[in-house]
Scaffold this active site. Sequence first.
Site, short mmCIF file in Angstrom:
data_model
loop_
_atom_site.label_atom_id
_atom_site.label_comp_id
_atom_site.label_asym_id
_atom_site.label_seq_id
_atom_site.Cartn_x
_atom_site.Cartn_y
_atom_site.Cartn_z
N LYS A 121 0.88 -1.20 0.17
CA LYS A 121 -0.08 -0.04 -0.08
C LYS A 121 0.84 1.15 0.14
O LYS A 121 1.97 1.23 0.30
CB LYS A 121 -0.85 -0.05 1.16
N1 GLU Z 1 -7.41 -0.05 -2.99
C1 GLU Z 1 -8.26 -1.40 -3.13
C2 GLU Z 1 -8.15 -2.24 -1.86
O1 GLU Z 1 -8.03 -1.71 -0.92
C3 GLU Z 1 -7.79 -2.30 -4.30
C4 GLU Z 1 -6.30 -2.60 -4.50
C5 GLU Z 1 -5.95 -3.00 -5.77
O2 GLU Z 1 -6.79 -3.31 -6.68
O3 GLU Z 1 -4.83 -3.45 -6.01
O4 GLU Z 1 -8.70 -3.41 -1.98
#
Ligand code: GLU
Length: 434
Positions: free
Chosen positions: A124
């Site tokens: 992240k």
């Molecule tokens: N930000 C989204 C989540 O928290 C998607 C992450 C992604 O698609 O890589 O699941």
Amino acid sequence: MASQSSPVMDEETVTGSEPTEVESALETARRQLQHAADHLDIDPNIVERLKYPKKVHEVTVPIKRDDGNVEVFTGYRARHDSVRGPYKGGLRYHPDVTRDECVGLGMWMTWKCAVMNLPFGGAKGGVAVNPKELSDDEKERLTRRFAEEIRGVIGPTVDIPAPDMGTDPQTMAWLMDAYSMQEGETVPGVVTGKPPVVGGSEGRDEAPGRSVAIIAREAIEYYEKDVKESTVAIQGYGSVGSNAARLLDDWGANVVAVSDVNGGIYDANGLDTHTIPSHYEEPEAVMGYDAPETVTNTELLELDVDVLIPAAIGNVLTAENANDVMADIIVEGANGPITSAADQIFTERAIPVIPDILANAGGVTVSYFEWLQDINRRAWSLERVHNELEEEMLTAWEVVKDEYDSRKVTWRDAAYIVALSRIAEAHEARGLWP
Ligand code: GLU
């Protein structure tokens, strides 16, 4: 509403048995990991390793504001674990973004990908900035510079970002363009969640909300209720909240309350969710909608409904209000909307909580589909995306349900047990290098 960040606490506080309000995402993620590990016979050394990120990249992102001044923001990309495949996870633009928050959210991505059985690890990142205070041009400059600062650590087979809070398909298009310009070739697979015209997948945008609705429907049926007779309250009317609301509405559920940052609206007979503008159609328009009653965000969480879906931000259900929740089932739409203390209260009160790592995993699942489409230079139809997402969600639901039924644990523990077993098995198979 509660803020998502909190003071960073020391290791004692992180691993002690009594959760303190309000934990950081990292503390919560570590506590949940330990809790699940306690149910499993896995090598404690593997669990110990999983409490820490593999690496956190911290960068400064200078941009020229529209008035000519230069402002410097801080950005991060936290890699958690990649035993099952390349790092995967969103990038958020939010003032509360910190190193620890990225690490905690990256850990959740590792579990999320594992529970869905996707060949990805977890990561992240983000920039500590309030995107509402940036013009579109400033946002573009910020994104392009951030892309350059993290260019060496992302890549279609290494670490693949996606949208998260405060970022969207346009952000991903800029990121992909900035990366591709420097690489000298178009690399659509470096990010997911792009607009379909540049290699994005149909249905990616609505996927997290869609999966929340699918999982809510399965949970409603599991508890022997009828979707058509169920009442639903949803906090947050962004991508997750609005798409979940509209699908459940289409399936006959009575969506009685929805809200945005300014407050909520209520109709005991069910709201017409398709006519309420979502955040992307018209920001902060929920309160302007002509509904019989209004509710505050606090009141919404305490409505007597069959299903409560917190789909706005983290840490909204805390020890302060968990005892006032009247819902029969909670489905987590946002990442980490429930603090550990509140989670314990819901367990004691026997209110089932279907966790984020399962419920909103449709986003990363369709990200996976997008990545496959990019690699193969082939676009899937919306119908195919919907069908394959439904199949993946039901498979994950069944596996988690089996753990829930056989072990008599919480739904969260059941999902973590599925994820952790897969990750631990992969670590054992690969072993430690050198
Ligand atoms: N930000 C989204 C989540 O928290 C998607 C992450 C992604 O698609 O890589 O699941």
